[in-house]
Design a protein around this motif. Structure first.
Motif, mmCIF file in Angstrom:
data_model
loop_
_atom_site.group_PDB
_atom_site.id
_atom_site.type_symbol
_atom_site.label_atom_id
_atom_site.label_comp_id
_atom_site.label_asym_id
_atom_site.label_seq_id
_atom_site.Cartn_x
_atom_site.Cartn_y
_atom_site.Cartn_z
ATOM 1 N N VAL A 97 98.731 -23.640 -80.279
ATOM 2 C CA VAL A 97 97.420 -23.551 -80.916
ATOM 3 C C VAL A 97 97.489 -24.343 -82.213
ATOM 4 C CG1 VAL A 97 95.698 -22.055 -81.992
ATOM 5 C CG2 VAL A 97 96.859 -21.313 -79.898
ATOM 6 N N PHE A 98 96.595 -25.304 -82.356
ATOM 7 C CA PHE A 98 96.536 -26.146 -83.541
ATOM 8 C C PHE A 98 95.198 -25.953 -84.236
ATOM 9 C CE2 PHE A 98 99.879 -27.984 -81.136
ATOM 10 C CZ PHE A 98 100.699 -28.655 -82.023
ATOM 11 N N SER A 99 95.224 -25.994 -85.559
ATOM 12 C CA SER A 99 93.985 -25.842 -86.318
ATOM 13 C C SER A 99 94.128 -26.584 -87.638
ATOM 14 C CB SER A 99 93.677 -24.363 -86.563
ATOM 15 O OG SER A 99 92.437 -24.216 -87.222
ATOM 16 N N ASN A 100 93.202 -27.496 -87.903
ATOM 17 C CA ASN A 100 93.274 -28.305 -89.111
ATOM 18 C C ASN A 100 92.114 -27.974 -90.041
ATOM 19 O OD1 ASN A 100 94.196 -30.417 -90.864
ATOM 20 N ND2 ASN A 100 92.619 -31.769 -90.021
ATOM 21 N N LEU A 101 92.419 -27.331 -91.153
ATOM 22 C CA LEU A 101 91.444 -26.994 -92.197
ATOM 23 C C LEU A 101 90.206 -26.299 -91.620
ATOM 24 C CD1 LEU A 101 91.665 -30.177 -94.470
ATOM 25 C CD2 LEU A 101 92.819 -27.977 -94.735
ATOM 26 N N ALA A 102 90.455 -25.265 -90.811
ATOM 27 C CA ALA A 102 89.352 -24.505 -90.220
ATOM 28 C C ALA A 102 89.503 -23.004 -90.436
ATOM 29 C CB ALA A 102 89.252 -24.799 -88.723
ATOM 30 N N LEU A 103 90.734 -22.507 -90.482
ATOM 31 C CA LEU A 103 90.937 -21.056 -90.528
ATOM 32 C C LEU A 103 90.518 -20.431 -91.846
ATOM 33 C CD1 LEU A 103 94.307 -20.584 -88.593
ATOM 34 C CD2 LEU A 103 91.970 -20.332 -87.763
ATOM 35 N N GLN A 104 90.276 -21.255 -92.885
ATOM 36 C CA GLN A 104 89.808 -20.686 -94.149
ATOM 37 C C GLN A 104 88.389 -20.133 -94.023
ATOM 38 O OE1 GLN A 104 90.711 -23.953 -93.909
ATOM 39 N NE2 GLN A 104 88.960 -25.222 -94.455
ATOM 40 N N TRP A 105 87.706 -20.451 -92.935
ATOM 41 C CA TRP A 105 86.359 -19.926 -92.716
ATOM 42 C C TRP A 105 86.376 -18.636 -91.893
ATOM 43 C CZ3 TRP A 105 84.340 -22.313 -96.357
ATOM 44 C CH2 TRP A 105 84.546 -23.683 -96.583
ATOM 45 N N CYS A 106 87.562 -18.111 -91.596
ATOM 46 C CA CYS A 106 87.671 -16.850 -90.863
ATOM 47 C C CYS A 106 87.736 -15.680 -91.846
ATOM 48 C CB CYS A 106 88.916 -16.843 -89.983
ATOM 49 S SG CYS A 106 88.842 -18.033 -88.614
ATOM 50 N N ILE A 107 87.162 -14.567 -91.456
ATOM 51 C CA ILE A 107 87.079 -13.410 -92.341
ATOM 52 C C ILE A 107 88.343 -12.557 -92.270
ATOM 53 C CG2 ILE A 107 85.789 -11.294 -92.853
ATOM 54 C CD1 ILE A 107 83.320 -12.742 -91.582
ATOM 55 N N ASN A 108 88.778 -12.216 -91.056
ATOM 56 C CA ASN A 108 89.927 -11.331 -90.866
ATOM 57 C C ASN A 108 91.088 -12.106 -90.241
ATOM 58 O OD1 ASN A 108 88.531 -8.839 -91.702
ATOM 59 N ND2 ASN A 108 87.329 -9.157 -89.857
ATOM 60 N N LEU A 109 91.889 -12.731 -91.095
ATOM 61 C CA LEU A 109 92.949 -13.593 -90.577
ATOM 62 C C LEU A 109 94.008 -12.827 -89.806
ATOM 63 C CD1 LEU A 109 93.785 -16.442 -93.116
ATOM 64 C CD2 LEU A 109 92.816 -16.597 -90.830
ATOM 65 N N ASP A 110 94.289 -11.579 -90.177
ATOM 66 C CA ASP A 110 95.285 -10.823 -89.421
ATOM 67 C C ASP A 110 94.831 -10.624 -87.977
ATOM 68 O OD1 ASP A 110 93.224 -9.265 -90.433
ATOM 69 O OD2 ASP A 110 94.438 -7.439 -90.517
ATOM 70 N N VAL A 111 93.531 -10.387 -87.790
ATOM 71 C CA VAL A 111 92.970 -10.242 -86.445
ATOM 72 C C VAL A 111 93.009 -11.572 -85.706
ATOM 73 C CG1 VAL A 111 90.878 -9.667 -85.128
ATOM 74 C CG2 VAL A 111 91.495 -8.324 -87.151
ATOM 75 N N VAL A 112 92.680 -12.652 -86.408
ATOM 76 C CA VAL A 112 92.707 -13.992 -85.814
ATOM 77 C C VAL A 112 94.114 -14.335 -85.343
ATOM 78 C CG1 VAL A 112 92.402 -16.453 -86.275
ATOM 79 C CG2 VAL A 112 90.740 -14.810 -87.152
#
Length: 257
Positions: A110-125
């Motif tokens: 799983v790759f993600s470039n400068l996108a996960l900062q828009w997630c609310i619950n990172l532990d769940v993600v």
């Protein structure tokens, strides 16, 4: 940290047309992110989480196939589909990274470039990403760190006590969330990037064109006045050197399995 997901989706949808013209930093960080791993060892299928206009998806296709390109903003996904029209081994999925509509253990990376900062619950993600990863699969992502736009934050702090700039998680917080989700092999690298602009308004225009202007729910509901904006710009101008104003971006790059 609470983010308004509806506004985020609308913002990135609106930015789909202008994004590629101003997303040099995103491309630079994406290349750096791939440089942190052995790309020759990649095998598919891979998931590009928050694919935007497809820059990282295209890069990944050169190393492994198939690739699932996922984004919450349909116009972004449509741009990616147009760009990668000649690539047969791509699946396009309009979905929220916080609610992955995927079966378990179906991707090798799983790759993600400068996108996960828009997630609310990172532990769940992170937990859900681990669910879709095959045993031994890796999560490789970049996200903005707390030093990002520190000059803009400081300038607004001279004006009022409201949040005008998004807050971002630190290395320690990211590590904590990853450990909660069950990742044991975690490698983190942080790099600072500094861009320069002719004016504060040019910086703010760029942030709007990439869809990354302020999207914090619960901020000041009043419209920013002309006087407040002028005070912020005057405070920011103290950073000006050689006819340019600087903007700092902290990119945190993580590999976890």
């Amino acid at each position: 940290m609470y983010l308004d997901k509806a506004k985020i989706r609308q913002s990135f949808a609106a930015a789909s047309v202008t994004y590629d013209g101003v997303a040099e930093l995103q491309r630079t960080v994406g290349k750096a992110l791939l440089g942190t791993i052995d790309t020759e060892s990649l095998r598919g299928p891979l998931l590009d989480l928050g694919c935007g206009t497809g820059f990282l998806s295209a890069k990944l296709l050169a190393f492994a196939q198939p690739v699932i390109a996922l984004d919450m903003a349909l116009p972004m996904l449509q741009v990616t589909r147009t760009k990668l029209a000649d690539m047969p081994n791509v699946t396009y999925l309009c979905a929220d990274a916080e609610q992955l509509p995927l079966a378990g253990q179906i991707v090798d990376g799983v790759f993600s470039n400068l996108a996960l900062q828009w997630c609310i619950n990172l532990d769940v993600v992170f937990t859900d990403i681990k669910r879709v990863l095959k045993p031994g699969g890796r999560l490789v992502f970049s996200t903005f760190g707390p030093q990002t736009l520190q000059e803009l934050k400081a300038a607004w702090a001279d004006v009022d006590d409201y949040n005008h700039v998004n807050d971002f998680y630190s290395e320690q917080q990211l590590t904590h969330f990853l450990q909660l989700a069950g990742y044991t092999e975690i490698k983190i690298e942080t790099r600072l990037y500094r861009s320069s602009y002719g004016s504060v308004l040019a910086l703010m225009k760029e942030l709007k064109h990439i869809g990354a202007h302020n999207m914090i729910a619960g901020r000041n509901k009043n419209i920013t006045t002309k006087t407040q904006m002028q005070r912020m710009i005057a405070a920011y101008e103290r950073h000006r050197t050689s006819d340019r104003i600087p903007a700092t971006y902290e990119a945190i790059m993580v590999t976890a399995s």
